[in-house]
Motif scaffolding. Structure first.
Motif, PDB file in Angstrom:
ATOM      1  N   UNK A 153       0.809  -1.223   0.000  1.00 13.78           N
ATOM      2  CA  UNK A 153       0.000   0.000   0.000  1.00 13.78           C
ATOM      3  C   UNK A 153       0.841   1.272   0.000  1.00 13.78           C
ATOM      4  N   UNK A 154       2.155   1.139  -0.114  1.00 15.37           N
ATOM      5  CA  UNK A 154       3.039   2.310  -0.088  1.00 15.37           C
ATOM      6  C   UNK A 154       2.793   3.154  -1.339  1.00 15.37           C
ATOM      7  N   UNK A 155       2.577   4.445  -1.143  1.00 17.19           N
ATOM      8  CA  UNK A 155       2.358   5.368  -2.265  1.00 17.19           C
ATOM      9  C   UNK A 155       3.555   6.290  -2.473  1.00 17.19           C
ATOM     10  N   UNK A 156       4.160   6.721  -1.395  1.00 16.18           N
ATOM     11  CA  UNK A 156       5.268   7.662  -1.480  1.00 16.18           C
ATOM     12  C   UNK A 156       6.568   6.907  -1.215  1.00 16.18           C
ATOM     13  N   UNK A 157       7.334   6.618  -2.270  1.00 20.67           N
ATOM     14  CA  UNK A 157       8.569   5.836  -2.135  1.00 20.67           C
ATOM     15  C   UNK A 157       9.655   6.605  -1.376  1.00 20.67           C
ATOM     16  N   UNK A 158       9.538   7.913  -1.292  1.00 22.70           N
ATOM     17  CA  UNK A 158      10.541   8.700  -0.587  1.00 22.70           C
ATOM     18  C   UNK A 158      10.365   8.599   0.929  1.00 22.70           C
ATOM     19  N   UNK A 159       9.133   8.364   1.377  1.00 21.97           N
ATOM     20  CA  UNK A 159       8.846   8.268   2.811  1.00 21.97           C
ATOM     21  C   UNK A 159       8.044   6.995   3.078  1.00 21.97           C
ATOM     22  N   UNK A 160       8.751   5.874   3.005  1.00 20.63           N
ATOM     23  CA  UNK A 160       8.112   4.562   3.102  1.00 20.63           C
ATOM     24  C   UNK A 160       7.481   4.349   4.473  1.00 20.63           C
ATOM     25  N   UNK A 161       8.215   4.685   5.549  1.00 16.66           N
ATOM     26  CA  UNK A 161       7.704   4.443   6.899  1.00 16.66           C
ATOM     27  C   UNK A 161       6.426   5.219   7.155  1.00 16.66           C
ATOM     28  N   UNK A 162       6.384   6.461   6.718  1.00 10.87           N
ATOM     29  CA  UNK A 162       5.179   7.274   6.886  1.00 10.87           C
ATOM     30  C   UNK A 162       4.012   6.713   6.100  1.00 10.87           C
ATOM     31  N   UNK A 163       4.312   6.216   4.896  1.00 10.71           N
ATOM     32  CA  UNK A 163       3.265   5.619   4.072  1.00 10.71           C
ATOM     33  C   UNK A 163       2.711   4.361   4.720  1.00 10.71           C
ATOM     34  N   UNK A 164       3.600   3.539   5.280  1.00  7.92           N
ATOM     35  CA  UNK A 164       3.161   2.302   5.927  1.00  7.92           C
ATOM     36  C   UNK A 164       2.326   2.618   7.157  1.00  7.92           C
ATOM     37  N   UNK A 165       2.765   3.567   7.968  1.00  4.40           N
ATOM     38  CA  UNK A 165       1.993   3.895   9.171  1.00  4.40           C
ATOM     39  C   UNK A 165       0.643   4.506   8.792  1.00  4.40           C
ATOM     40  N   UNK A 166       0.619   5.303   7.738  1.00  2.00           N
ATOM     41  CA  UNK A 166      -0.652   5.874   7.295  1.00  2.00           C
ATOM     42  C   UNK A 166      -1.590   4.773   6.801  1.00  2.00           C
ATOM     43  N   UNK A 167      -1.054   3.807   6.049  1.00  2.00           N
ATOM     44  CA  UNK A 167      -1.882   2.697   5.556  1.00  2.00           C
ATOM     45  C   UNK A 167      -2.426   1.872   6.714  1.00  2.00           C
ATOM     46  N   UNK A 168      -1.605   1.663   7.727  1.00  4.64           N
ATOM     47  CA  UNK A 168      -2.045   0.902   8.901  1.00  4.64           C
ATOM     48  C   UNK A 168      -3.162   1.638   9.638  1.00  4.64           C
ATOM     49  N   UNK A 169      -3.002   2.946   9.817  1.00  5.88           N
ATOM     50  CA  UNK A 169      -4.025   3.741  10.508  1.00  5.88           C
ATOM     51  C   UNK A 169      -5.332   3.743   9.717  1.00  5.88           C
ATOM     52  N   UNK A 170      -5.243   3.900   8.404  1.00  3.77           N
ATOM     53  CA  UNK A 170      -6.445   3.894   7.561  1.00  3.77           C
ATOM     54  C   UNK A 170      -7.147   2.539   7.667  1.00  3.77           C
ATOM     55  N   UNK A 171      -6.379   1.457   7.654  1.00  2.00           N
ATOM     56  CA  UNK A 171      -6.948   0.114   7.772  1.00  2.00           C
ATOM     57  C   UNK A 171      -7.658  -0.063   9.114  1.00  2.00           C
ATOM     58  N   UNK A 172      -7.046   0.410  10.189  1.00  2.17           N
ATOM     59  CA  UNK A 172      -7.650   0.304  11.516  1.00  2.17           C
ATOM     60  C   UNK A 172      -8.939   1.134  11.600  1.00  2.17           C
ATOM     61  N   UNK A 173      -8.921   2.331  11.061  1.00  2.00           N
ATOM     62  CA  UNK A 173     -10.118   3.181  11.071  1.00  2.00           C
ATOM     63  C   UNK A 173     -11.225   2.532  10.258  1.00  2.00           C
ATOM     64  N   UNK A 174     -10.871   1.972   9.123  1.00  2.00           N
ATOM     65  CA  UNK A 174     -11.840   1.307   8.261  1.00  2.00           C
ATOM     66  C   UNK A 174     -12.492   0.130   8.993  1.00  2.00           C
ATOM     67  N   UNK A 175     -11.680  -0.706   9.639  1.00  2.00           N
ATOM     68  CA  UNK A 175     -12.223  -1.849  10.378  1.00  2.00           C
ATOM     69  C   UNK A 175     -13.093  -1.395  11.547  1.00  2.00           C
ATOM     70  N   UNK A 176     -12.699  -0.331  12.222  1.00  2.00           N
ATOM     71  CA  UNK A 176     -13.490   0.199  13.329  1.00  2.00           C
ATOM     72  C   UNK A 176     -14.838   0.709  12.842  1.00  2.00           C
ATOM     73  N   UNK A 177     -14.841   1.423  11.715  1.00  2.00           N
ATOM     74  CA  UNK A 177     -16.087   1.977  11.184  1.00  2.00           C
ATOM     75  C   UNK A 177     -17.043   0.884  10.706  1.00  2.00           C
TER      76      UNK A 177
END
Length: 158
Positions: free
Chosen positions: A62-86
């Motif tokens: 789910x990485x979109x920004x290859x320059x900031x991989x860690x931020x992209x991964x953490x953002x994808x994880x947060x979005x996934x958690x919010x989605x499952x919660x909703x």
């Protein structure tokens, strides 16, 4: 384990005499350290990383920004958690990832009274039917599956 550790070192040395150096990578030399790891670490289930690696593989896709991989991964994880919660707050009649019907569900009614509990899934065959004769080993595996997973058998086991 100690015998395996000693014999593995000798086997690798003999293989290095036969095969060229390009044959060897880290996997061949890993066998030298595995007995030691098993003696020191104990059973593998307490330090197995497969589940974490599988989760990371899904997040890395789910990485979109290859320059900031860690931020992209953490953002994808947060979005996934919010989605499952909703998803928990949707009405039961709304089809979501949590409430989707099984893949082979044809919407038909099943009379559960005549079936064992492990055979209550509705569905239809995907392809044309054909005859398949089970070997003795496959029959024993099927019997074991029924004995271990069927609720109706629990009274006989007790």
């Amino acid at each position: 384990m100690e015998l395996l550790e000693k014999s593995m070192i000798e086997i690798i040395c003999k293989l290095e005499k036969i095969f060229s150096p390009t044959f060897f990578d880290s996997m061949e030399h890993l066998t030298i350290y595995l007995p030691y790891e098993a003696k020191v670490g104990g059973p593998v289930q307490y330090r197995w990383m497969y589940l974490f690696e599988r989760c990371m593989h899904e997040l890395k896709k789910k990485v979109r920004n290859k320059a900031k991989v860690e931020g992209s991964i953490s953002e994808a994880y947060i979005v996934e958690e919010i989605f499952n919660f909703c998803l928990l707050y949707f009405e039961p009649h709304i089809q979501t990832r949590r409430t989707k019907v099984t893949r082979n569900d044809d919407g038909g009614h099943i009379d559960i009274q005549d079936r064992l509990s492990i055979f209550t899934y509705s569905g239809h065959p995907l392809e044309r039917s054909w005859k398949w004769y089970l070997s003795d080993e496959e029959i024993r595996a099927a019997e074991l599956y029924v004995l271990l997973n069927c609720i109706e058998v629990e009274t006989y086991i007790e």
